[in-house]
Design a protein around this motif. Structure first.
Motif, PDB file in Angstrom:
ATOM      1  N   GLN A 244       0.845  -1.210   0.000  1.00  0.00           N
ATOM      2  CA  GLN A 244       0.000   0.000   0.000  1.00  0.00           C
ATOM      3  C   GLN A 244       0.876   1.253   0.000  1.00  0.00           C
ATOM      4  O   GLN A 244       0.642   2.218   0.751  1.00  0.00           O
ATOM      5  CB  GLN A 244      -0.958  -0.007   1.209  1.00  0.00           C
ATOM      6  CG  GLN A 244      -1.925  -1.204   1.194  1.00  0.00           C
ATOM      7  CD  GLN A 244      -3.072  -1.009   0.200  1.00  0.00           C
ATOM      8  OE1 GLN A 244      -4.037  -0.317   0.471  1.00  0.00           O
ATOM      9  NE2 GLN A 244      -2.947  -1.629  -0.971  1.00  0.00           N
ATOM     10  N   ASP A 245       1.883   1.209  -0.867  1.00  0.00           N
ATOM     11  CA  ASP A 245       2.876   2.279  -0.998  1.00  0.00           C
ATOM     12  C   ASP A 245       2.343   3.352  -1.955  1.00  0.00           C
ATOM     13  O   ASP A 245       2.480   3.261  -3.177  1.00  0.00           O
ATOM     14  CB  ASP A 245       4.182   1.634  -1.502  1.00  0.00           C
ATOM     15  CG  ASP A 245       5.216   2.652  -1.950  1.00  0.00           C
ATOM     16  OD1 ASP A 245       4.986   3.870  -1.846  1.00  0.00           O
ATOM     17  OD2 ASP A 245       6.280   2.187  -2.422  1.00  0.00           O
ATOM     18  N   VAL A 246       1.740   4.376  -1.354  1.00  0.00           N
ATOM     19  CA  VAL A 246       1.091   5.452  -2.107  1.00  0.00           C
ATOM     20  C   VAL A 246       2.083   6.198  -3.005  1.00  0.00           C
ATOM     21  O   VAL A 246       1.807   6.478  -4.175  1.00  0.00           O
ATOM     22  CB  VAL A 246       0.398   6.427  -1.124  1.00  0.00           C
ATOM     23  CG1 VAL A 246      -0.043   7.709  -1.808  1.00  0.00           C
ATOM     24  CG2 VAL A 246      -0.788   5.736  -0.445  1.00  0.00           C
ATOM     25  N   ASN A 247       3.263   6.498  -2.462  1.00  0.00           N
ATOM     26  CA  ASN A 247       4.223   7.345  -3.189  1.00  0.00           C
ATOM     27  C   ASN A 247       4.662   6.758  -4.526  1.00  0.00           C
ATOM     28  O   ASN A 247       4.730   7.467  -5.527  1.00  0.00           O
ATOM     29  CB  ASN A 247       5.464   7.619  -2.321  1.00  0.00           C
ATOM     30  CG  ASN A 247       5.124   8.556  -1.172  1.00  0.00           C
ATOM     31  OD1 ASN A 247       4.123   9.287  -1.239  1.00  0.00           O
ATOM     32  ND2 ASN A 247       5.924   8.524  -0.120  1.00  0.00           N
ATOM     33  N   THR A 248       4.986   5.467  -4.525  1.00  0.00           N
ATOM     34  CA  THR A 248       5.445   4.830  -5.767  1.00  0.00           C
ATOM     35  C   THR A 248       4.356   4.903  -6.834  1.00  0.00           C
ATOM     36  O   THR A 248       4.609   5.286  -7.979  1.00  0.00           O
ATOM     37  CB  THR A 248       5.844   3.362  -5.504  1.00  0.00           C
ATOM     38  OG1 THR A 248       6.936   3.349  -4.570  1.00  0.00           O
ATOM     39  CG2 THR A 248       6.259   2.651  -6.771  1.00  0.00           C
ATOM     40  N   VAL A 249       3.142   4.543  -6.458  1.00  0.00           N
ATOM     41  CA  VAL A 249       2.038   4.551  -7.419  1.00  0.00           C
ATOM     42  C   VAL A 249       1.782   5.975  -7.931  1.00  0.00           C
ATOM     43  O   VAL A 249       1.607   6.190  -9.135  1.00  0.00           O
ATOM     44  CB  VAL A 249       0.762   3.950  -6.776  1.00  0.00           C
ATOM     45  CG1 VAL A 249      -0.460   4.179  -7.667  1.00  0.00           C
ATOM     46  CG2 VAL A 249       0.955   2.458  -6.503  1.00  0.00           C
ATOM     47  N   GLN A 250       1.822   6.947  -7.036  1.00  0.00           N
ATOM     48  CA  GLN A 250       1.543   8.327  -7.446  1.00  0.00           C
ATOM     49  C   GLN A 250       2.631   8.883  -8.353  1.00  0.00           C
ATOM     50  O   GLN A 250       2.360   9.633  -9.285  1.00  0.00           O
ATOM     51  CB  GLN A 250       1.345   9.209  -6.206  1.00  0.00           C
ATOM     52  CG  GLN A 250       0.049   8.836  -5.473  1.00  0.00           C
ATOM     53  CD  GLN A 250      -0.300   9.754  -4.319  1.00  0.00           C
ATOM     54  OE1 GLN A 250       0.579  10.390  -3.726  1.00  0.00           O
ATOM     55  NE2 GLN A 250      -1.578   9.804  -3.987  1.00  0.00           N
ATOM     56  N   GLN A 251       3.890   8.498  -8.089  1.00  0.00           N
ATOM     57  CA  GLN A 251       4.988   8.970  -8.945  1.00  0.00           C
ATOM     58  C   GLN A 251       4.831   8.422 -10.363  1.00  0.00           C
ATOM     59  O   GLN A 251       4.971   9.161 -11.344  1.00  0.00           O
ATOM     60  CB  GLN A 251       6.338   8.539  -8.349  1.00  0.00           C
ATOM     61  CG  GLN A 251       7.536   9.201  -9.025  1.00  0.00           C
ATOM     62  CD  GLN A 251       7.504  10.723  -8.891  1.00  0.00           C
ATOM     63  OE1 GLN A 251       7.402  11.253  -7.785  1.00  0.00           O
ATOM     64  NE2 GLN A 251       7.572  11.441 -10.009  1.00  0.00           N
ATOM     65  N   VAL A 252       4.516   7.134 -10.472  1.00  0.00           N
ATOM     66  CA  VAL A 252       4.359   6.522 -11.796  1.00  0.00           C
ATOM     67  C   VAL A 252       3.144   7.122 -12.518  1.00  0.00           C
ATOM     68  O   VAL A 252       3.162   7.327 -13.733  1.00  0.00           O
ATOM     69  CB  VAL A 252       4.248   4.980 -11.684  1.00  0.00           C
ATOM     70  CG1 VAL A 252       4.002   4.348 -13.044  1.00  0.00           C
ATOM     71  CG2 VAL A 252       5.508   4.386 -11.059  1.00  0.00           C
ATOM     72  N   ALA A 253       2.109   7.458 -11.757  1.00  0.00           N
ATOM     73  CA  ALA A 253       0.927   8.101 -12.359  1.00  0.00           C
ATOM     74  C   ALA A 253       1.293   9.474 -12.903  1.00  0.00           C
ATOM     75  O   ALA A 253       0.974   9.811 -14.050  1.00  0.00           O
ATOM     76  CB  ALA A 253      -0.192   8.216 -11.322  1.00  0.00           C
TER      77      ALA A 253
END
Ligand code: THG
Length: 264
Positions: free
Chosen positions: A22-31
């Motif tokens: 549930q690593d928000v930062n990684t997903v948001q960076q790729v988005a």
């Protein structure tokens, strides 16, 4: 060209790990990276997590939408997961995808009926994967007619004729691109889209096959693609192919891409 950024896919190690943690930062960076690179939709796929897919897909949509206004393409064969993700999605999502497989068709059609959602209509049926132009056209006909009867606008439909590996059958490349051409001719105002990487499955130097195949498909009318928008070579090929196909008046977009450093 309508670009659907493919990178938020659980089958990619970075993303699979990020989803589980549930690593928000990684997903948001790729988005963010994908929308900055010009993606029109952010594909979200949590397909490897059996049982948890609805929950994870919902989390992906919420996480992505906190950092970008680019809408999601909700990528799942499971109507329950699609509905869970759609419930939290703001704006007009793309559903990836409906197909002619009975369970998928029967459960997704009511979700799409009468809405302004975009939808990928994947040329797949319970009879298996299409191989020829004719296989694809038969499925596309049924899908498009079914969607239109359910008050989905033709302009909101992206038919995916389904790319099959060149390494399996010498005809798979041309059968695909000719299907694109015929689908674009048959249904005025419709779109086509596809994932590209299957074409080069089992071969080395896949990038060359993928990019060249993209150009060939664009030449036959393909106007949507599920790709890595951070792949500069692929994006440059798309921009050049669209200009060469006569879909970029005065090469304005090509010149703009050049000035923006996208063709280096
Ligand atoms: N049609 C439709 N939906 C689809 C597909 C399709 N969804 C899934 C898939 N096919 C398209 N998505 C991906 C996502 C990631 C990768 C391939 C297809 C992938 N990415 C590289 C990796 O992780 O190594 C990175 C990309 C790169 O660096 O070029 O493999 O056909 N409707």
């Amino acid at each position: 060209m309508i670009i659907i950024g493919e990178l938020i896919n659980a089958s990619r190690k970075e993303i699979g790990t990020a989803i589980e943690a549930q690593d928000v930062n990684t997903v948001q960076q790729v988005a963010k990276d994908q929308s900055d690179a010009g993606a029109n939709y952010i594909d979200v796929n949590a397909g490897i997590f059996v049982g948890k897919e609805p929950q994870y897909l919902e989390w992906l949509v919420q996480t992505v939408q906190e950092v970008t206004d680019t809408p999601c393409a909700i990528d799942s064969p499971d109507p329950i997961a699609v509905e869970a993700a759609l419930k939290v999605h703001k704006g007009t999502a793309m559903i990836n995808s409906i197909s002619l497989e009975k369970e998928r068709y029967d459960n997704l059609m009511p979700v799409l009926a009468g809405t302004d959602l975009k939808v990928i209509a994947l040329c797949m049926s319970d009879g298996g994967m299409p191989e020829t132009v004719d296989d694809r056209l038969k499925i596309a006909d049924k899908l498009v007619n079914g969607l239109v009867q359910n008050k989905v606008k033709v302009e909101n439909i992206f038919v995916d004729p389904l790319v099959q590996p060149m390494s399996v059958n010498n005809d798979f490349g041309m059968e695909f691109v000719v299907a694109v051409e015929q689908i674009m001719e048959r249904f005025e105002g419709i779109h086509t889209a596809c994932g590209l990487s299957n074409i080069s499955y089992g071969l080395p130097a896949r990038k060359f096959m993928n990019r060249t195949f993209m150009s060939m498909a664009i030449c036959r009318g393909l106007d949507g693609a599920i790709v890595n928008p951070l792949d500069k070579g692929m994006m440059a090929s798309i921009i050049a192919a669209e200009a060469l196909a006569g879909r970029d008046d005065y090469c304005v977009n090509y010149l703009k891409g050049y000035r923006a450093g996208m063709l280096a």
